[in-house]
Design an enzyme around this catalytic site. Structure first.
Site, PDB file in Angstrom:
ATOM      1  N   GLY A 393       0.842  -1.206   0.000  1.00  0.00           N
ATOM      2  CA  GLY A 393       0.000   0.000   0.000  1.00  0.00           C
ATOM      3  C   GLY A 393       0.870   1.247   0.000  1.00  0.00           C
ATOM      4  O   GLY A 393       0.578   2.233  -0.680  1.00  0.00           O
ATOM      5  N   GLY A 394       1.962   1.190   0.755  1.00  0.00           N
ATOM      6  CA  GLY A 394       2.903   2.313   0.793  1.00  0.00           C
ATOM      7  C   GLY A 394       3.551   2.523  -0.565  1.00  0.00           C
ATOM      8  O   GLY A 394       3.610   3.648  -1.078  1.00  0.00           O
ATOM      9  N   TRP A 396       2.442   1.677  -3.382  1.00  0.00           N
ATOM     10  CA  TRP A 396       1.464   2.132  -4.367  1.00  0.00           C
ATOM     11  C   TRP A 396       1.466   3.660  -4.459  1.00  0.00           C
ATOM     12  O   TRP A 396       1.311   4.242  -5.538  1.00  0.00           O
ATOM     13  CB  TRP A 396       0.051   1.637  -3.981  1.00  0.00           C
ATOM     14  CG  TRP A 396      -1.031   2.375  -4.705  1.00  0.00           C
ATOM     15  CD1 TRP A 396      -1.278   2.331  -6.047  1.00  0.00           C
ATOM     16  CD2 TRP A 396      -1.979   3.298  -4.157  1.00  0.00           C
ATOM     17  NE1 TRP A 396      -2.327   3.166  -6.362  1.00  0.00           N
ATOM     18  CE2 TRP A 396      -2.786   3.767  -5.219  1.00  0.00           C
ATOM     19  CE3 TRP A 396      -2.246   3.764  -2.871  1.00  0.00           C
ATOM     20  CZ2 TRP A 396      -3.817   4.676  -5.037  1.00  0.00           C
ATOM     21  CZ3 TRP A 396      -3.273   4.663  -2.687  1.00  0.00           C
ATOM     22  CH2 TRP A 396      -4.045   5.116  -3.759  1.00  0.00           C
ATOM     23  N   HIS A 397       1.692   4.341  -3.330  1.00  0.00           N
ATOM     24  CA  HIS A 397       1.689   5.803  -3.344  1.00  0.00           C
ATOM     25  C   HIS A 397       2.868   6.368  -4.129  1.00  0.00           C
ATOM     26  O   HIS A 397       2.825   7.511  -4.573  1.00  0.00           O
ATOM     27  CB  HIS A 397       1.712   6.354  -1.915  1.00  0.00           C
ATOM     28  CG  HIS A 397       0.400   6.196  -1.203  1.00  0.00           C
ATOM     29  ND1 HIS A 397       0.096   5.078  -0.474  1.00  0.00           N
ATOM     30  CD2 HIS A 397      -0.687   7.003  -1.131  1.00  0.00           C
ATOM     31  CE1 HIS A 397      -1.128   5.217   0.027  1.00  0.00           C
ATOM     32  NE2 HIS A 397      -1.621   6.363  -0.362  1.00  0.00           N
ATOM     33  N   GLY A 398       3.929   5.582  -4.281  1.00  0.00           N
ATOM     34  CA  GLY A 398       5.083   6.057  -5.049  1.00  0.00           C
ATOM     35  C   GLY A 398       6.332   5.316  -4.647  1.00  0.00           C
ATOM     36  O   GLY A 398       6.417   4.749  -3.552  1.00  0.00           O
TER      37      GLY A 398
END
Lengths: 611, 432
Positions: A393-394, A396-398
């Protein structure tokens, strides 16, 4: 006149169509006018045709909306929609004919195409960097790669649809235009909520229905969202938060801490404000989007927080990442592969072998415990899978070390809290005492580390809480605290503080040029932590807070409203919705006029547009 | 609810909001401390970022021979380099060599004692003569008190009448404050807005300086800075400003050399800096390569200080300002100039304020603790009663507080000598 018309119709990167602009509401009024003509009085025989026409019209309107927001990236949306529709149709046929292998190949092909598109735009810089470092090339990205607005949201929506069709949870949508409408419905296109096909597709074939009170609720959500976005989010950001995050060393520790807490409110007000408007706009057209936020800062622990925050993404990650990894039952090969991949990415981003060593050591300890204590395996696997899900999930943000730390901290927080709640009060106290003592000892040895000062203060607070709980338990001989309300308030506060501190890494990595994001984000987070963790000028504290009194006041008011009981919020929501329309209209006009006083010309786009 | 009713609702909301904005007074409505505005149609539909278009008027150009730039080597005398007094000014001295190919900035903040470019002009003349550069540096877009002699400027709307842009001040009366603290390096901001000030016409700013302050470029310090290169030096220039933006000031300068800004904050005790948004301050100090900040304050609090505790409190507040400025300009040295001797009437006689030596000592102690340099103007003048002598010599005004022009020149010369004392043309000490 011609120029003005061209301006209105064509894409201008400086002026994307935002919910906070009058232009969007003009667009919506025009769309609604046509919508009214389409869905207005129809005979029973005509209804099917009208519904189809409505869906096609709303899809075209959504495409124009996306074009105004993201320009020619509209083509990407159209292509991905077409590809997903073709693959799911083929999958369904192959499934019916019993070609299971072909079905699986089609599933993975479709998912990989979506992920490739997402990966290219999100991780191209990181990928080129890795290739250059590994094989010594000098590849550069000559044209700056811009991230298409909302790409994550619609690719996730498409992936969820594809996976649901594969698992036969839903039947594939027969009509391409209906499917196009589901993917691109403009209120939720660019920042969610991520709508599951099973929730939305049935609505495509349902005639328009909007109750009087639902209408009032829709207007309430729109106004609520606008107030959150303009008064809380944008005001806090432009007048304080952005300045501090741009240059943390210019501000004192107290100011940095205030900015960090204010950011927690800002990001919530921004994202949930967008969702509120999206829900309200969709509802006015007779479509119902799922709730995406449920007062997340009322959560008493990190797990609960993630059940209340960005609910559609949490649910997506649970269904399509956590469970396929093995969920709370076991660890699959994918678990170990992802663990390895993340260890490599983490090592790369941090530039430190310590990360790889730490992750390897953690994996070894987990494997050892699983081998020695087979009865704990399930618990270990569940925790490992949830930790990995948070790390993904982390990422995914970049592709930034900060986002990885943010995901990791959230994962660790969830695991630690899960274990903590299972322990006896005395064990909790003992562990907290040892941990606090250890960090104090580290601080003594390693005196110049600001983060240790922060950790010491926070652990001391936790120790005080644990001590009080133990005291209550010893005095009353009961496992329940004297006052559940105090215990809950303490837990809510600690969860809020924890989530806020993880945001230090999240915010530092946001709004950055992807080419330099990693280094810059890490630098910002370090500087902020250094400011917060260094000696505070206590004599100057009150004057500093007084200087920022409007920010402090807005923050306090925002949090108080957030923490209001749900029943009370429901009560005033219904009261507003039940007002006569002739009262609602002047209310809207008045609120818009007040909101304009808070608006700045350089309006901030919604934070989650960038993801 | 039928869709037609929802559509009518939407149209009514948009229409009534539009009408309400249209009926709203253009100059806004004052409610409490805030002025409420309504957008025009363009702003209502799609807010535009403030922009300022600046064009040059060549009619007024008067070209002068190119400004000479002496290139004297910079050395710091051995004695001074080891002297504690000058220790914290070393970064400034070491940066002076950069003036040959680039710019070095000095910003002189002070109260009414430096108003009208007094004291500053003496220092500027000396520094520019030695290290190059020409131009008076930063001036406000609109000067509340028109007292400068080194330059004149007229802001006009239609070439005939002077117009006054909305101006906010970080000092002076609290009614002139601005909620967001965005004042800029001069502690003041002019909100340029043609629509509000001058209908649709542009605003003209005519800049004029004396020949000795000819300049080659104009820097409009605003939300976004604009630098206009004139290709040659001049003393006259007219700027046309169209649009809307916060303007902090206009600087007349050259591409290289040393610049000294005179920032006079009348009535100010020097405790306003923490109330100025750091972003614009830092950007100015960085962009203009500010290497020395001179603060000359204290005079305005002297009449109100009666106890040692009050003095210490004031000194502590000054200490906080230094900390703040240091964070905004980490590469700049800071020199604090203490208050001059000041006279009051006691028992029917003029005599110096008794608190002055106490204040002088307390300020020196605080400033040195903050790793900055303190220069006592009070001592330099001759200590208690010196102002009376200056008055008798025509160097101070009859109020016993302010200098006359001659007195300011002498005080400026003393400040100049103090700053330049360590500099020598002989290579007696390494200058790295």
């Amino acid at each position: 006149m011609y120029e003005q018309l061209t301006d209105i119709l064509t894409y201008d990167p400086q002026h994307p169509l935002l919910f906070t602009q009058g232009a969007f509401w003009l667009f919506f009024a025009v769309v609604y006018g046509v919508f009214t003509c389409i869905v207005g009085r129809a005979s029973h025989n005509e209804q099917k045709t009208r519904l189809h026409l409505r869906n096609v019209f709303l899809m075209l309107a959504s495409w124009w909306f996306y074009y105004k927001t993201s320009g020619t990236f509209l083509l990407l949306l159209v292509v991905l929609t077409l590809v997903a529709w073709l693959f799911t149709r083929a999958m369904d046929r192959a499934n019916q004919q019993g070609h299971l292998r072909l079905t699986r190949i089609l599933l993975w092909s479709s998912v990989l195409i979506d992920l490739a598109a997402l990966g290219f735009f999100k991780y191209a810089y990181f990928g080129v960097d890795v290739i250059n470092q590994l094989i010594g090339t000098q590849l550069t990205i000559t044209e700056k790669i811009l991230l298409p607005v909302g790409i994550s949201f619609y690719t996730f929506q498409i992936i969820s649809y594809t996976a649901d069709v594969y698992h036969a949870r839903i039947r594939p949508v027969r009509n391409l235009l209906d499917f196009g409408f589901y993917v691109s419905f403009f209120p939720q296109l660019v920042a969610g909520p991520i709508v599951r096909a099973s929730e939305f597709v049935p609505q495509l074939y349902r005639p328009f229905r909007l109750g009087r009170r639902q209408f009032g609720i829709a207007v309430f959500w729109i106004l609520n969202g606008l107030i959150k976005k303009i008064v809380l989010s944008d005001y806090l950001a432009t007048h304080f938060i952005d300045r501090v995050f741009d240059n943390p060393l210019l501000f004192s520790g107290a100011e940095n801490l205030l900015a960090l807490f204010a950011y927690s409110l800002q990001v919530y007000a921004d994202f949930s404000g967008y969702t509120d408007i999206a829900i309200g706009v969709a509802m006015l057209m007779g479509f119902y989007l799922p709730r995406n936020f449920h007062s997340p800062y009322k959560a008493a622990n990190p797990q609960e927080f993630w059940r209340r925050w960005h609910i559609s993404l949490s649910r997506w990650l649970k269904t399509y990442v956590y469970i396929p990894l093995g969920g709370n039952r076991n660890a699959t090969p994918a678990t170990y592969i992802w663990l390895l991949v993340i260890a490599v990415i983490g090592t790369w981003l941090s530039g430190s072998w310590w990360v790889a060593a730490l992750m390897s050591a953690s994996a070894a300890v987990v494997a050892l415990v699983a081998y020695v204590r087979p009865e704990h395996r399930k618990l270990l696997y569940a925790n490992m899978n949830s930790f990995l899900t948070m790390l993904l999930g982390g990422l995914w943000h970049g592709a930034s070390w900060n986002f990885l730390i943010w995901g990791g901290l959230n994962g660790l927080g969830m695991i630690a809290n899960k274990l903590w709640r299972e322990w006896h009060r005395a064990v909790q106290w003992g562990v907290m005492l040892c941990l606090t003592a250890a960090v104090f000892a580290l601080r003594y040895v390693w005196a110049e580390q600001a983060w240790l000062n922060v950790a010491c203060v926070w652990l001391l607070c936790l120790l005080v809480g644990a001590s009080l709980r133990l005291l209550v338990y010893v005095l009353h001989g009961s496992d329940k605290p004297v006052s559940l309300a105090i215990g809950n308030a303490w837990a809510v506060t600690q969860t809020f503080v924890f989530i806020t501190f993880t945001r230090l890494f999240f915010r530092s990595g946001s709004n950055l040029d992807p080419a330099t994001a990693n280094e810059q984000a890490w630098q910002t987070a370090r500087q902020m932590l250094a400011q917060i963790g260094s000696a505070w000028d206590t004599a100057n504290l009150l004057p500093v807070l007084w200087e920022h009194r409007v920010i402090v006041l807005l923050f306090v008011i925002g949090m108080l409203i957030h923490w209001m009981p749900d029943k009370f919020k429901l009560w005033y929501r219904i009261r507003f919705a039940s007002l006569p329309v002739w009262v609602i209209i002047p209310c809207v006009v008045l609120i818009v006029m007040v909101l304009y006083q808070f608006m700045r010309a350089d309006m901030q786009p919604f934070i989650y547009f960038q993801f | 609810m039928k869709p037609l009713r929802v559509f009518v609702f939407l149209c009514l909301c948009l229409l009534l909001t539009g009408v309400a904005f249209w009926l709203f007074p253009r100059e806004g409505v004052t409610i409490g401390d805030h002025v409420w505005h309504a957008p025009d149609v363009q702003q209502y539909l799609q807010p535009q970022a403030d922009t300022l278009t600046i064009t040059l008027d060549t009619v007024c150009l008067l070209f002068l021979p190119a400004v000479e730039r002496p290139q004297t080597p910079v050395y710091v005398s051995d004695t001074c380099a080891r002297d504690d007094t000058y220790r914290w000014l070393m970064p400034f001295y070491l940066s002076l060599g950069e003036a040959k190919d680039s710019t070095v900035r000095v910003v002189h903040y002070g109260d009414s004692q430096i108003e009208g470019d007094r004291m500053t002009m003496v220092l500027r003349a000396a520094l520019q003569a030695r290290f190059g550069g020409s131009g008076v540096g930063l001036v406000p877009l609109y000067q509340t008190i028109d007292s400068r002699t080194t330059n004149q400027y007229i802001l006009s709307g239609d070439g005939r009448r002077a117009v006054v842009p909305k101006q906010y001040l970080a000092f002076g009366p609290s009614s002139r404050r601005r909620g967001d603290h965005r004042y800029g390096p001069m502690g003041q901001v002019s909100v340029m807005d043609n629509a509000l000030v001058n209908g649709s016409e542009d605003l003209s700013l005519r800049l004029e300086t004396t020949r000795s302050y000819a300049f080659e470029q104009v820097r409009v310090v605003a939300t976004r800075d604009t630098i206009i290169d004139l290709t040659d030096s001049t003393t006259r220039y007219t700027l046309h400003l169209t649009g809307k933006q916060d303007v902090y000031g206009v600087s007349m300068e050259c591409a290289t050399g040393i610049y000294v800004d005179n920032v006079a904050l009348r009535g100010c005790a020097g405790t306003i800096f923490t109330g100025i948004d750091s972003v614009a301050l830092q950007r100015y100090f960085t962009d203009t390569r500010t290497r020395l900040i001179i603060l000359q304050f204290g005079g305005n609090v002297v009449p109100y200080l009666t106890t040692r505790k009050q003095v210490e409190q004031y000194a502590a507040r000054i200490g906080r300002q230094l900390k703040y400025l240091r964070r905004c300009a980490p590469e700049a040295a800071i020199l604090f100039v203490g208050p001059s001797d000041m006279l009051c009437f006691k028992d029917g006689k003029r005599q110096s304020y008794a608190i002055l030596p106490v204040l002088d000592t307390a300020l020196r102690s605080t400033i040195e603790q903050e790793q900055a340099t303190y220069w006592s103007l009070y001592e330099a003048m001759g200590g208690a009663g010196a102002m009376l002598t200056w008055m008798q010599q025509g160097l101070a005004g009859k109020d016993g507080i302010h200098f006359t022009r001659q007195g300011a020149d002498r005080a400026g010369a003393m400040l100049r000598d103090f700053i330049l004392q360590p500099l020598t043309e002989q290579p007696v000490c390494t200058n790295n």
